[in-house]
Design a protein around this motif. Structure first.
Motif, mmCIF file in Angstrom:
data_model
loop_
_atom_site.group_PDB
_atom_site.id
_atom_site.type_symbol
_atom_site.label_atom_id
_atom_site.label_comp_id
_atom_site.label_asym_id
_atom_site.label_seq_id
_atom_site.Cartn_x
_atom_site.Cartn_y
_atom_site.Cartn_z
ATOM 1 N N PRO A 42 0.797 -1.234 0.000
ATOM 2 C CA PRO A 42 0.000 0.000 0.000
ATOM 3 C C PRO A 42 0.826 1.278 0.000
ATOM 4 N N SER A 43 2.033 1.229 0.534
ATOM 5 C CA SER A 43 2.839 2.451 0.575
ATOM 6 C C SER A 43 3.181 2.926 -0.836
ATOM 7 N N HIS A 44 3.202 2.030 -1.778
ATOM 8 C CA HIS A 44 3.519 2.409 -3.150
ATOM 9 C C HIS A 44 2.412 3.244 -3.789
ATOM 10 N N TYR A 45 1.241 3.215 -3.196
ATOM 11 C CA TYR A 45 0.098 3.814 -3.860
ATOM 12 C C TYR A 45 -0.271 5.187 -3.310
ATOM 13 N N ALA A 46 0.403 5.611 -2.268
ATOM 14 C CA ALA A 46 0.071 6.914 -1.688
ATOM 15 C C ALA A 46 0.235 8.018 -2.725
ATOM 16 N N PHE A 47 1.196 7.849 -3.625
ATOM 17 C CA PHE A 47 1.470 8.860 -4.651
ATOM 18 C C PHE A 47 0.221 9.194 -5.442
ATOM 19 N N VAL A 48 -0.387 8.166 -6.065
ATOM 20 C CA VAL A 48 -1.563 8.418 -6.891
ATOM 21 C C VAL A 48 -2.822 8.521 -6.036
ATOM 22 N N ALA A 49 -2.894 7.745 -4.976
ATOM 23 C CA ALA A 49 -4.110 7.724 -4.164
ATOM 24 C C ALA A 49 -4.413 9.078 -3.558
ATOM 25 N N LEU A 50 -3.386 9.864 -3.275
ATOM 26 C CA LEU A 50 -3.604 11.173 -2.690
ATOM 27 C C LEU A 50 -3.891 12.241 -3.746
ATOM 28 N N ILE A 51 -3.428 12.009 -4.958
ATOM 29 C CA ILE A 51 -3.646 13.002 -6.005
ATOM 30 C C ILE A 51 -5.136 13.209 -6.251
ATOM 31 N N TYR A 52 -5.879 12.113 -6.294
ATOM 32 C CA TYR A 52 -7.309 12.196 -6.617
ATOM 33 C C TYR A 52 -8.065 13.075 -5.619
ATOM 34 N N PRO A 53 -8.018 12.773 -4.299
ATOM 35 C CA PRO A 53 -8.752 13.642 -3.363
ATOM 36 C C PRO A 53 -8.207 15.056 -3.294
ATOM 37 N N ILE A 54 -6.881 15.230 -3.415
ATOM 38 C CA ILE A 54 -6.326 16.581 -3.379
ATOM 39 C C ILE A 54 -6.826 17.376 -4.579
ATOM 40 N N GLU A 92 -0.807 -0.615 -14.341
ATOM 41 C CA GLU A 92 0.526 -1.079 -14.730
ATOM 42 C C GLU A 92 1.191 -1.856 -13.605
ATOM 43 N N ILE A 93 0.975 -1.434 -12.361
ATOM 44 C CA ILE A 93 1.534 -2.172 -11.230
ATOM 45 C C ILE A 93 0.916 -3.566 -11.144
ATOM 46 N N SER A 94 -0.403 -3.661 -11.339
ATOM 47 C CA SER A 94 -1.052 -4.975 -11.317
ATOM 48 C C SER A 94 -0.539 -5.854 -12.452
ATOM 49 N N ARG A 95 -0.341 -5.258 -13.625
ATOM 50 C CA ARG A 95 0.194 -6.026 -14.752
ATOM 51 C C ARG A 95 1.579 -6.566 -14.431
ATOM 52 N N ARG A 96 2.418 -5.722 -13.867
ATOM 53 C CA ARG A 96 3.775 -6.132 -13.540
ATOM 54 C C ARG A 96 3.787 -7.211 -12.461
ATOM 55 N N ARG A 97 2.934 -7.086 -11.477
ATOM 56 C CA ARG A 97 2.878 -8.102 -10.431
ATOM 57 C C ARG A 97 2.439 -9.440 -11.012
ATOM 58 N N GLU A 98 1.522 -9.404 -11.973
ATOM 59 C CA GLU A 98 1.019 -10.642 -12.568
ATOM 60 C C GLU A 98 2.107 -11.408 -13.315
ATOM 61 N N VAL A 99 2.982 -10.677 -13.995
ATOM 62 C CA VAL A 99 4.027 -11.344 -14.793
ATOM 63 C C VAL A 99 5.349 -11.441 -14.048
ATOM 64 N N GLY A 100 5.362 -11.040 -12.776
ATOM 65 C CA GLY A 100 6.566 -11.199 -11.965
ATOM 66 C C GLY A 100 7.634 -10.155 -12.204
ATOM 67 N N GLN A 101 7.268 -8.987 -12.736
ATOM 68 C CA GLN A 101 8.224 -7.912 -12.954
ATOM 69 C C GLN A 101 8.259 -6.988 -11.743
ATOM 70 N N PRO A 102 9.331 -6.211 -11.575
ATOM 71 C CA PRO A 102 9.371 -5.218 -10.488
ATOM 72 C C PRO A 102 8.177 -4.276 -10.599
ATOM 73 N N ALA A 103 7.547 -3.984 -9.466
ATOM 74 C CA ALA A 103 6.306 -3.193 -9.478
ATOM 75 C C ALA A 103 6.411 -1.980 -8.586
ATOM 76 N N ASN A 104 7.516 -1.239 -8.726
ATOM 77 C CA ASN A 104 7.672 0.009 -8.005
ATOM 78 C C ASN A 104 7.226 1.167 -8.886
ATOM 79 N N TRP A 105 6.995 2.333 -8.273
ATOM 80 C CA TRP A 105 6.542 3.479 -9.064
ATOM 81 C C TRP A 105 7.605 3.926 -10.064
ATOM 82 N N SER A 106 8.868 3.683 -9.746
ATOM 83 C CA SER A 106 9.918 4.029 -10.708
ATOM 84 C C SER A 106 9.788 3.194 -11.974
ATOM 85 N N ASN A 107 9.320 1.948 -11.831
ATOM 86 C CA ASN A 107 9.115 1.100 -13.004
ATOM 87 C C ASN A 107 7.932 1.560 -13.832
#
Length: 263
Positions: A42-54, A92-107
């Motif tokens: 969940p910490s990876h998602y604070a970036f986008v998750a906060l943009i919407y309400p802000i 994109e993070i869900s896609r990467r997790r599904e195929v076993g790729q790194p799923a950080n925001w930098s990716n």
């Protein structure tokens, strides 16, 4: 420039992937899988998750002037039209997790190098256009049916609208048109964004696949649309705070819903 393509794939073809017939239970399974993705990191998602309400809060603040109060409701409801665009990184993070790729925001920033980027920009332009149409239509309906002199204050303004002789006609027309625009947005973008992340197929194929998926699975797609609308309404009713959790879950769930619909 030979790699620049928008409506078709790099080969110039419009692909037609097979569409599965799914059940309503698949809608809730996709939501559950989206929640699992959200819970994983969940910490990876604070970036986008906060943009919407802000962003929503900024829109409300910008519209707080008396003359702009009629635009608060169209801005909040129309903002949902941009949901698939705002959730692109989450898919994109869900896609990467599904195929076993790194799923950080930098990716996720690797999307800027994607061969589908022009098509993704085209799809984004579609949704932004629908959003702008909604704002213009809402403003026009208000001016023609209610007037341009709202009372000062949010509650006084709302009371003035509901006490107006044209109140119910205005609400019927505005919400009816809003529903049609939301339906168009749902049908053309249902699987378009995750499909363009998954394969370099072009915007025409992505939109066509979304339309076919909607026609083949009308009931599950309708349930999906109602579920998304209900969850976003709950998020907005909590002064936008609930969107911090709801938006990322829906973003991840959109990827899993696509995987259930498209072979």
């Amino acid at each position: 420039m030979s790699m620049f393509h928008v409506m078709t794939s790099a080969t110039g073809n419009v692909v037609r992937p097979e569409i599965r017939r799914i059940a309503v239970s698949d809608v809730f399974s996709a939501l559950r899988e989206g929640y699992q993705d959200f819970r994983e990191k969940p910490s990876h998602y604070a970036f986008v998750a906060l943009i919407y309400p802000i962003a929503g809060a900024l829109m409300i603040g910008w519209s707080a002037g008396v003359e702009l109060l009629p635009m608060v409701y169209p801005l909040l409801t129309g903002f949902a039209l941009l949901g698939p665009l705002l959730a692109l990184g989450l898919m994109e993070i869900s896609r990467r997790r599904e195929v076993g790729q790194p799923a950080n925001w930098s990716n996720v920033l690797d999307l800027l190098k994607s061969p589908s980027l022009p098509s993704l920009l085209m799809m984004s332009a579609y949704l932004v256009t629908l959003f702008m149409i909604w704002l213009v239509v809402s403003r026009g309906l208000y001016l023609s049916m209610i007037g341009d002199y709202p009372a000062p204050g949010v509650f006084a303004f709302a009371r003035g609208v509901f006490d107006h002789p044209n109140a119910w006609s205005f609400l019927l027309w505005s919400n009816g048109i809003g529903f049609l625009l939301a339906l168009v947005a749902l049908v053309i973008s249902l699987v378009a964004f995750p499909m363009l992340l998954d394969r370099d197929c072009g915007a025409a194929s992505a939109v066509g696949t979304s339309v076919r998926a909607s026609l083949i699975n009308p009931v599950p797609v309708a349930v999906w649309g109602l579920m998304v609308a209900a969850l976003l309404a709950i998020g907005m009713a909590t002064l936008l705070v609930g969107l911090i959790v709801i938006v990322p879950i829906l973003g991840h769930a959109t990827w899993h819903f696509y995987r259930r619909l498209v072979v």
